[in-house]
Design a protein around this motif. Structure first.
Motif, PDB file in Angstrom:
ATOM      1  N   GLN A 197       0.821  -1.205   0.000  1.00 30.15           N
ATOM      2  CA  GLN A 197       0.000   0.000   0.000  1.00 30.15           C
ATOM      3  C   GLN A 197       0.858   1.259   0.000  1.00 30.15           C
ATOM      4  O   GLN A 197       0.544   2.235  -0.697  1.00 30.15           O
ATOM      5  CB  GLN A 197      -0.937   0.008   1.204  1.00 30.15           C
ATOM      6  CG  GLN A 197      -1.969   1.132   1.185  1.00 30.15           C
ATOM      7  CD  GLN A 197      -2.848   1.096  -0.050  1.00 30.15           C
ATOM      8  OE1 GLN A 197      -3.521   0.111  -0.303  1.00 30.15           O
ATOM      9  NE2 GLN A 197      -2.823   2.152  -0.835  1.00 30.15           N
ATOM     10  N   GLU A 198       1.940   1.258   0.760  1.00 32.06           N
ATOM     11  CA  GLU A 198       2.863   2.388   0.732  1.00 32.06           C
ATOM     12  C   GLU A 198       3.426   2.579  -0.667  1.00 32.06           C
ATOM     13  O   GLU A 198       3.535   3.706  -1.169  1.00 32.06           O
ATOM     14  CB  GLU A 198       4.024   2.153   1.699  1.00 32.06           C
ATOM     15  CG  GLU A 198       3.710   2.367   3.161  1.00 32.06           C
ATOM     16  CD  GLU A 198       4.950   2.125   4.003  1.00 32.06           C
ATOM     17  OE1 GLU A 198       5.763   3.058   4.133  1.00 32.06           O
ATOM     18  OE2 GLU A 198       5.120   0.999   4.504  1.00 32.06           O
ATOM     19  N   PHE A 199       3.808   1.477  -1.289  1.00 32.19           N
ATOM     20  CA  PHE A 199       4.407   1.551  -2.618  1.00 32.19           C
ATOM     21  C   PHE A 199       3.415   2.121  -3.629  1.00 32.19           C
ATOM     22  O   PHE A 199       3.757   3.018  -4.416  1.00 32.19           O
ATOM     23  CB  PHE A 199       4.872   0.160  -3.051  1.00 32.19           C
ATOM     24  CG  PHE A 199       5.461   0.128  -4.434  1.00 32.19           C
ATOM     25  CD1 PHE A 199       6.755   0.572  -4.656  1.00 32.19           C
ATOM     26  CD2 PHE A 199       4.720  -0.322  -5.516  1.00 32.19           C
ATOM     27  CE1 PHE A 199       7.299   0.559  -5.936  1.00 32.19           C
ATOM     28  CE2 PHE A 199       5.248  -0.338  -6.794  1.00 32.19           C
ATOM     29  CZ  PHE A 199       6.548   0.099  -7.004  1.00 32.19           C
ATOM     30  N   VAL A 200       2.170   1.621  -3.623  1.00 30.60           N
ATOM     31  CA  VAL A 200       1.167   2.099  -4.576  1.00 30.60           C
ATOM     32  C   VAL A 200       0.886   3.580  -4.355  1.00 30.60           C
ATOM     33  O   VAL A 200       0.777   4.358  -5.313  1.00 30.60           O
ATOM     34  CB  VAL A 200      -0.122   1.256  -4.447  1.00 30.60           C
ATOM     35  CG1 VAL A 200      -1.262   1.897  -5.246  1.00 30.60           C
ATOM     36  CG2 VAL A 200       0.125  -0.169  -4.935  1.00 30.60           C
ATOM     37  N   THR A 201       0.765   3.994  -3.101  1.00 27.09           N
ATOM     38  CA  THR A 201       0.505   5.402  -2.798  1.00 27.09           C
ATOM     39  C   THR A 201       1.671   6.274  -3.255  1.00 27.09           C
ATOM     40  O   THR A 201       1.467   7.370  -3.794  1.00 27.09           O
ATOM     41  CB  THR A 201       0.262   5.593  -1.296  1.00 27.09           C
ATOM     42  OG1 THR A 201      -0.811   4.752  -0.882  1.00 27.09           O
ATOM     43  CG2 THR A 201      -0.102   7.032  -0.980  1.00 27.09           C
ATOM     44  N   PHE A 202       2.899   5.802  -3.041  1.00 22.96           N
ATOM     45  CA  PHE A 202       4.079   6.540  -3.501  1.00 22.96           C
ATOM     46  C   PHE A 202       4.078   6.661  -5.023  1.00 22.96           C
ATOM     47  O   PHE A 202       4.344   7.734  -5.579  1.00 22.96           O
ATOM     48  CB  PHE A 202       5.349   5.830  -3.026  1.00 22.96           C
ATOM     49  CG  PHE A 202       6.619   6.492  -3.476  1.00 22.96           C
ATOM     50  CD1 PHE A 202       7.161   7.551  -2.761  1.00 22.96           C
ATOM     51  CD2 PHE A 202       7.272   6.069  -4.623  1.00 22.96           C
ATOM     52  CE1 PHE A 202       8.325   8.174  -3.194  1.00 22.96           C
ATOM     53  CE2 PHE A 202       8.431   6.683  -5.059  1.00 22.96           C
ATOM     54  CZ  PHE A 202       8.961   7.733  -4.337  1.00 22.96           C
ATOM     55  N   VAL A 203       3.782   5.561  -5.714  1.00 27.62           N
ATOM     56  CA  VAL A 203       3.747   5.571  -7.181  1.00 27.62           C
ATOM     57  C   VAL A 203       2.734   6.593  -7.685  1.00 27.62           C
ATOM     58  O   VAL A 203       2.991   7.332  -8.642  1.00 27.62           O
ATOM     59  CB  VAL A 203       3.431   4.154  -7.707  1.00 27.62           C
ATOM     60  CG1 VAL A 203       3.019   4.186  -9.173  1.00 27.62           C
ATOM     61  CG2 VAL A 203       4.643   3.247  -7.527  1.00 27.62           C
TER      62      VAL A 203
END
Length: 457
Positions: A320-326
């Motif tokens: 979820q952190e990765f998707v939000t960062f992307v």
């Protein structure tokens, strides 16, 4: 219509001048009069005078952009009940607005057996940011072992005790919003700037916190977009909360949040190169989760779940952190395109299964991704109905017309559409109205709460 009131107390249709054409909902509860009594009146009659300028701004934004960001207003009743206003512009003859007014998550000043969940806290922070009213966010990390596993009591009770102490802290003024975002990690929203050092000392002075003295770390910034456009500021805020919940104050510092939302995006621009390389190299794996019928437990289809592998320069972060960062750095369309290609390849190998793939609303708004998606589906040898597109609400859609056009073409090509986590975001009912939806996946928070809450049921 009844389904709409899982998210709203009052539902209105307005003319272009703000006159109420249709009204339904809990008018008797809030105003002591039935809904038909308000037809023909201005919507201003429902809203406290101090908030009518914000109401006008919301209607103006919807008239220009098709919808408004959520706004917190107060009703013009004795209780001055706070409500979340959402506005959708209506097309066609006699154009006007569809308006919902729903309850704000309860303030945790009165700390009960359960704390406000992180999603409700994040929504409140986003609305404060979008409203532009003075507000500050403080994030407090109890870094020591005793914070995560308190001696002499259960973890949840200790969380409530600390949250209650924060809610009562005079440094925060009146009506602070407090939530436990992870074990030993707390978020606080207040109207005024926060004295972080004093707040940390207050936690350290609590009984049983002797081992944590000097180890409570605080990070804070004003909830203001600054030079950023609002959409980027909201995505940066979401990334901040996820980073803090996943890695605490240290993760926030790495991400650049010590300099506020703008600082995060400056740092994110530097780190985006590592993400772009990871996407291009397909440095992720797909898991295929079975979705079963509750009636007979047979597998209906599989959902493709992207899982990033560790990337140098980005560190180990949750999906979820990765998707939000992307999404925050503008790379969602590149990631979604790569995932689509992988899923279509898997469908060619496993010839009988049906697979659902998630796409960000940001990706579906871009011409490059739409062209890639439609071309990939058109030239694919996968038979109709074996690919399902799931639209996620991690990022709100700005260009509804463009997305609607893309999804309509997909629908005609035999690609079913599903709304993911329905009810978790402010725009769920707008998407249900505007898009050719075949399925909805109701947000898990409603299902879990429905066991005890008649409102959620």
């Amino acid at each position: 219509m009844r389904l709409a009131f899982t998210a709203a107390d009052l539902l209105l249709e307005l003319g272009p001048d703000g006159t109420i054409r249709y009204a339904t909902g809990a008018f008797n509860t809030h105003f002591g009069a039935p809904a038909p009594d308000f037809v023909g009146e201005s919507i201003n009659r429902l809203i406290a005078p101090a908030d009518r300028a914000a109401l006008a701004a919301g209607l103006a934004e919807a008239a220009t952009r098709g919808r408004s960001l959520p706004i917190i207003l107060h009703l013009a009743n004795q209780a001055r009940a706070p409500m979340v206003l959402a506005v959708l512009a209506v097309d066609g003859a006699g154009a006007g607005f569809s308006v919902t007014l729903g309850r704000v998550p309860a303030s945790p000043n009165t700390v009960t057996d359960s704390l406000p969940d992180p999603a409700s806290f994040a929504l409140e922070a986003e609305m404060r940011l979008a409203n532009g009213a003075p507000a500050s966010l403080a994030l407090l990390d109890l870094a020591g072992e005793g914070a995560a596993k308190p001696a002499g009591g259960d973890d949840e009770a200790r969380q409530r005790e600390i949250a209650a102490a924060l809610a009562a802290a005079p440094e925060l003024g009146t009506d602070p919003l407090v939530a436990a975002l992870a074990p030993g990690r707390f978020g606080v929203i207040s109207r005024d700037a926060v004295d972080l050092a004093a707040l940390c000392r207050r936690i350290e002075s609590l009984p049983g916190m002797e081992s944590e003295r000097g180890s409570v770390r605080g990070t804070g910034f004003v909830l203001a977009a600054g030079e950023l456009d609002m959409a980027r500021a909201v995505r940066a805020l979401r990334s901040a909360l996820l980073s803090f919940a996943g890695g605490g104050a240290a993760r926030l510092a790495e991400a650049g949040f010590g300099r506020g939302l703008e600082g995060f995006l400056d740092e994110a621009t530097r780190r985006a190169a590592a993400v772009r390389s990871m996407i291009a190299g397909r440095h992720f794996r797909l898991l295929f989760q079975p979705v079963v019928s509750l009636a007979d437990r047979t597998v209906q289809h599989y959902e493709a779940l992207m899982r990033p592998l560790p990337v140098p320069g980005l560190g180990a972060i949750t999906t979820q952190e990765f998707v939000t960062f992307v999404e925050a750095v503008g790379l969602s369309e590149e990631l979604d395109a790569m995932v689509l290609d992988e899923v279509l390849g898997a469908l060619r190998e496993a010839r009988e299964v049906v697979v659902a793939v998630n796409f960000s609303g940001l990706s579906l708004q871009t011409a490059a991704f739409r062209d890639h998606l439609l071309a990939a589906v058109t030239r694919s040898t996968v038979r109709r109905g074996r690919l399902i597109v799931e639209l996620t609400e991690t990022a709100e859609i700005e260009n509804v017309a463009a997305v609607k056009g893309t999804l309509s073409v997909l629908h005609k090509a035999g690609v079913p559409l599903c709304l993911d986590d329905f009810g978790a975001g402010a725009a769920a009912f707008r998407y249900l109205k505007d898009f050719p939806v075949d399925y909805i996946k109701i947000d898990g928070a409603y299902l879990r709460a429905a066991v005890q809450s008649p409102r959620d049921r």
